[in-house]
Write a protein that holds these residues in place. Structure first.
Motif, PDB file in Angstrom:
ATOM      1  N   TYR A 140      68.500 -37.944 111.763  1.00 37.63           N
ATOM      2  CA  TYR A 140      68.755 -36.424 110.654  1.00 37.63           C
ATOM      3  C   TYR A 140      69.642 -35.914 110.679  1.00 37.63           C
ATOM      4  CZ  TYR A 140      64.032 -38.380 111.923  1.00 37.63           C
ATOM      5  OH  TYR A 140      62.916 -38.927 112.531  1.00 37.63           O
ATOM      6  N   LEU A 141      70.744 -36.327 109.039  1.00 37.27           N
ATOM      7  CA  LEU A 141      72.103 -35.225 109.097  1.00 37.27           C
ATOM      8  C   LEU A 141      72.026 -34.463 108.158  1.00 37.27           C
ATOM      9  CD1 LEU A 141      74.067 -39.115 109.071  1.00 37.27           C
ATOM     10  CD2 LEU A 141      73.723 -37.778 110.893  1.00 37.27           C
ATOM     11  N   SER A 175      67.519 -34.038 102.508  1.00 41.48           N
ATOM     12  CA  SER A 175      66.248 -34.195 101.920  1.00 41.48           C
ATOM     13  C   SER A 175      65.603 -33.488 101.945  1.00 41.48           C
ATOM     14  CB  SER A 175      65.780 -35.480 101.889  1.00 41.48           C
ATOM     15  OG  SER A 175      66.241 -35.807 103.693  1.00 41.48           O
ATOM     16  N   ALA A 176      64.353 -33.232 101.485  1.00 40.53           N
ATOM     17  CA  ALA A 176      62.877 -32.765 101.991  1.00 40.53           C
ATOM     18  C   ALA A 176      62.282 -33.116 103.599  1.00 40.53           C
ATOM     19  CB  ALA A 176      62.085 -32.891 101.055  1.00 40.53           C
ATOM     20  N   ALA A 177      62.702 -34.686 103.865  1.00 47.44           N
ATOM     21  CA  ALA A 177      62.546 -34.953 104.774  1.00 47.44           C
ATOM     22  C   ALA A 177      63.128 -34.516 106.586  1.00 47.44           C
ATOM     23  CB  ALA A 177      62.767 -36.772 105.250  1.00 47.44           C
ATOM     24  N   VAL A 178      64.503 -34.987 106.343  1.00 45.05           N
ATOM     25  CA  VAL A 178      65.313 -34.080 107.084  1.00 45.05           C
ATOM     26  C   VAL A 178      65.341 -32.160 107.342  1.00 45.05           C
ATOM     27  CG1 VAL A 178      68.303 -33.668 107.361  1.00 45.05           C
ATOM     28  CG2 VAL A 178      67.284 -35.680 106.829  1.00 45.05           C
ATOM     29  N   SER A 179      65.204 -31.948 105.808  1.00 41.37           N
ATOM     30  CA  SER A 179      64.758 -30.492 106.487  1.00 41.37           C
ATOM     31  C   SER A 179      63.553 -29.880 107.470  1.00 41.37           C
ATOM     32  CB  SER A 179      64.825 -30.082 104.916  1.00 41.37           C
ATOM     33  OG  SER A 179      65.559 -30.080 104.285  1.00 41.37           O
ATOM     34  N   GLY A 183      62.168 -27.710 112.024  1.00 43.13           N
ATOM     35  CA  GLY A 183      61.170 -27.537 113.153  1.00 43.13           C
ATOM     36  C   GLY A 183      62.016 -27.618 114.263  1.00 43.13           C
ATOM     37  N   TYR A 184      63.151 -28.284 114.443  1.00 40.45           N
ATOM     38  CA  TYR A 184      64.072 -28.200 115.766  1.00 40.45           C
ATOM     39  C   TYR A 184      64.616 -26.315 115.804  1.00 40.45           C
ATOM     40  CZ  TYR A 184      67.208 -29.676 119.283  1.00 40.45           C
ATOM     41  OH  TYR A 184      67.254 -29.744 120.934  1.00 40.45           O
ATOM     42  N   GLN A 185      64.840 -26.177 114.368  1.00 40.51           N
ATOM     43  CA  GLN A 185      65.093 -24.858 114.934  1.00 40.51           C
ATOM     44  C   GLN A 185      64.011 -23.782 114.807  1.00 40.51           C
ATOM     45  OE1 GLN A 185      63.861 -22.346 111.201  1.00 40.51           O
ATOM     46  NE2 GLN A 185      65.816 -20.129 112.870  1.00 40.51           N
ATOM     47  N   GLN A 186      62.567 -23.453 115.057  1.00 38.98           N
ATOM     48  CA  GLN A 186      61.581 -23.506 114.977  1.00 38.98           C
ATOM     49  C   GLN A 186      61.513 -22.806 117.027  1.00 38.98           C
ATOM     50  OE1 GLN A 186      57.343 -24.505 114.348  1.00 38.98           O
ATOM     51  NE2 GLN A 186      56.277 -21.942 114.068  1.00 38.98           N
ATOM     52  N   ALA A 187      61.406 -24.333 117.559  1.00 39.95           N
ATOM     53  CA  ALA A 187      61.449 -24.740 118.687  1.00 39.95           C
ATOM     54  C   ALA A 187      62.640 -23.689 119.748  1.00 39.95           C
ATOM     55  CB  ALA A 187      61.782 -26.351 119.517  1.00 39.95           C
ATOM     56  N   ASN A 240      57.578 -29.332 121.517  1.00 39.86           N
ATOM     57  CA  ASN A 240      57.181 -30.784 120.947  1.00 39.86           C
ATOM     58  C   ASN A 240      56.371 -30.303 119.406  1.00 39.86           C
ATOM     59  OD1 ASN A 240      55.428 -33.652 120.571  1.00 39.86           O
ATOM     60  ND2 ASN A 240      57.213 -33.385 120.866  1.00 39.86           N
ATOM     61  N   PHE A 241      54.946 -29.886 119.399  1.00 37.87           N
ATOM     62  CA  PHE A 241      54.412 -29.725 118.528  1.00 37.87           C
ATOM     63  C   PHE A 241      55.118 -28.695 117.326  1.00 37.87           C
ATOM     64  CE2 PHE A 241      51.619 -27.486 115.511  1.00 37.87           C
ATOM     65  CZ  PHE A 241      50.946 -28.827 115.354  1.00 37.87           C
ATOM     66  N   MET A 242      56.285 -28.177 117.416  1.00 41.51           N
ATOM     67  CA  MET A 242      57.218 -27.334 115.974  1.00 41.51           C
ATOM     68  C   MET A 242      58.279 -28.182 116.529  1.00 41.51           C
ATOM     69  SD  MET A 242      57.633 -23.779 118.887  1.00 41.51           S
ATOM     70  CE  MET A 242      56.340 -22.693 119.223  1.00 41.51           C
ATOM     71  N   MET A 243      58.136 -28.821 116.882  1.00 41.82           N
ATOM     72  CA  MET A 243      59.571 -29.712 116.151  1.00 41.82           C
ATOM     73  C   MET A 243      59.239 -31.094 115.816  1.00 41.82           C
ATOM     74  SD  MET A 243      62.137 -30.368 120.335  1.00 41.82           S
ATOM     75  CE  MET A 243      62.393 -29.381 120.782  1.00 41.82           C
ATOM     76  N   ILE A 244      58.082 -31.301 115.935  1.00 36.62           N
ATOM     77  CA  ILE A 244      57.593 -32.943 114.979  1.00 36.62           C
ATOM     78  C   ILE A 244      56.034 -32.277 114.571  1.00 36.62           C
ATOM     79  CG2 ILE A 244      58.753 -34.357 116.249  1.00 36.62           C
ATOM     80  CD1 ILE A 244      56.354 -35.541 117.277  1.00 36.62           C
ATOM     81  N   GLY A 245      55.438 -31.180 114.314  1.00 37.66           N
ATOM     82  CA  GLY A 245      54.073 -31.264 113.759  1.00 37.66           C
ATOM     83  C   GLY A 245      53.127 -31.773 112.982  1.00 37.66           C
ATOM     84  N   HIS A 246      54.939 -31.858 112.107  1.00 35.16           N
ATOM     85  CA  HIS A 246      55.168 -32.207 110.034  1.00 35.16           C
ATOM     86  C   HIS A 246      55.123 -33.771 110.385  1.00 35.16           C
ATOM     87  CE1 HIS A 246      58.633 -31.914 111.817  1.00 35.16           C
ATOM     88  NE2 HIS A 246      59.407 -33.164 110.876  1.00 35.16           N
ATOM     89  N   HIS A 247      54.703 -34.481 111.348  1.00 34.59           N
ATOM     90  CA  HIS A 247      53.830 -36.413 111.756  1.00 34.59           C
ATOM     91  C   HIS A 247      53.027 -35.988 112.092  1.00 34.59           C
ATOM     92  CE1 HIS A 247      58.330 -37.362 110.483  1.00 34.59           C
ATOM     93  NE2 HIS A 247      58.469 -36.353 111.518  1.00 34.59           N
TER      94      HIS A 247
END
Length: 380
Positions: free
Chosen positions: A58-59, A78-82, A87-91, A115-122
């Motif tokens: 994720y660049l 991109s929106a996906a990378v954002s 998520g990572y910033q929240q964690a 982990n949920f904070m990081m990838i909750g959008h998945h």
């Protein structure tokens, strides 16, 4: 059973002592507040986020990450990378709070929450819950399976064992070593369907944060791990120490040594940035005073010195200004060749102007290479 903490050899003890000296020095320097501290901390966090996410593919630029951190739309990512960055910033923000929380004890619920904070959008990857089946790590270039995690039914027990160790195990071991072992064990347990690498690096940062030598922004090695050849070395040593399947043992010194080297190199870099920040800020203060600009303009100039660009909204928030005040300051700095404006409306940003480029080039010419603590004559 977890991967065991190794005994350090004299060379490792020497490197560890140098790391602790540098971190202690950083702690004393940070005890006195400076105008540039907030921007320096934000940039360090942005670089840590960039490093850890780049390892996963994720660049995003540091500038876009800083925009995301303050709630702005990035200019390039991109929106996906954002979403991954946010998520990572929240964690990491939560980790910063946990680092100073009184009476905090590690528990599996907090790890699942991170982990949920990081990838909750998945939503399709069961974020924040232990994986229901097996998991395989593949070489992205060849598709070859390079690691197989422990059976799903064993994961809850292993996670509980890791949490118990985090709270009570090897408490006499230096924090840098415990943090490295926390990272290794979590990434090898691979308890979630996604985010395991980022979670393991974040856990390492949290363990160090709890030790309170310095704040997480100043103790993280995520920036270093995400850089070029270091990323390949990172995967190589994980493979060397961990093998292709879950199989705890005590031959983990190469991994701990890799982490100690990373801490030493990153501490050198952060110490240099901190010293440079003070020198640059004072230089810019002199220029602003000489040109009878408002003293707050130093903040805008410093941001452009350490970054490729500045957005009006960031400067406005940093200095608690109205939109009009911020816009006027930036126009004035552009008119004096300190800044160069690009784009329009929401996409507008300011890059270093000719005068700032000269300042940046002057400091770049003073660059001193970092030295590898395990190879005293070598530099990086």
């Amino acid at each position: 059973m977890l991967y065991g903490t190794p005994a350090l050899e004299p060379a490792d003890q020497a490197v560890l002592g140098e790391i602790e000296d540098m971190r202690r020095d950083l702690k004393y320097r940070l005890a006195e507040p400076h105008r540039w501290d907030g921007q320096l901390r934000r940039q360090l966090q942005a670089r840590a986020i960039q490093g850890s996410n780049s390892i996963e593919g994720y660049l995003a630029s540091v500038e876009d990450i800083e925009s995301i951190m303050v709630g702005e739309e990035p200019l390039e990512a991109s929106a996906a990378v954002s979403r991954e960055i946010a998520g990572y910033q929240q964690a990491l923000t939560y980790i910063r709070h946990l680092s100073t929380a009184r009476g905090y004890r590690f528990d599996a619920g907090v790890l699942n929450a991170l982990n949920f904070m990081m990838i909750g959008h998945h939503g399709d990857k069961n974020p924040g819950t232990v994986r229901p089946g097996g998991i395989y790590v593949r070489n992205s270039a060849t598709g070859e399976v390079v690691y197989e995690g422990p059976d799903a039914e064993d994961v809850p027990g292993l996670l509980d064992e890791l949490v118990a160790w985090l709270n009570t195990g090897d408490l006499g071991v230096p924090a840098y070593v415990r943090a490295a072992m926390a990272h290794l064990n979590l990434v090898k347990i691979h308890p979630w369907r996604d985010g395991n690498g980022r979670m393991s690096r974040a856990l390492q940062t949290l363990v160090l944060g709890r030790d309170q030598i310095t704040t997480p922004e100043f103790s993280s090695i995520e920036e270093w791990l995400g850089e070029g050849r270091t990323t390949y070395e990172y995967y190589d040593v994980l493979g060397e120490v961990g093998g292709r399947r879950w199989g705890p043992h005590e031959g983990t010194l190469p991994w701990v040594r890799f982490c100690l080297r990373a801490h030493h190199m990153q501490a050198q870099r952060v110490r240099r940035r901190l010293a440079e920040a003070g020198e640059v800020w004072l230089l810019l203060e002199e220029q602003v005073d000489k040109e009878r600009l408002h003293p707050r303009c130093v903040s805008a100039l410093y941001q452009v010195f350490v970054s490729r660009r500045l957005r009006r909204s960031t400067y406005q928030a940093d200095e608690s200004l109205s939109q009009g005040q911020a816009a006027r300051d930036l126009r004035e700095l552009a008119a004096r060749d300190w800044l160069t404006p690009y784009g329009e409306t929401k996409g507008r940003f300011y890059a270093p102007g000719p005068r700032m480029e000269r300042v940046k080039n002057d400091f770049a010419s003073r660059f001193t290479p970092l030295h590898d603590p395990y190879r005293p004559a070598a530099t990086v």
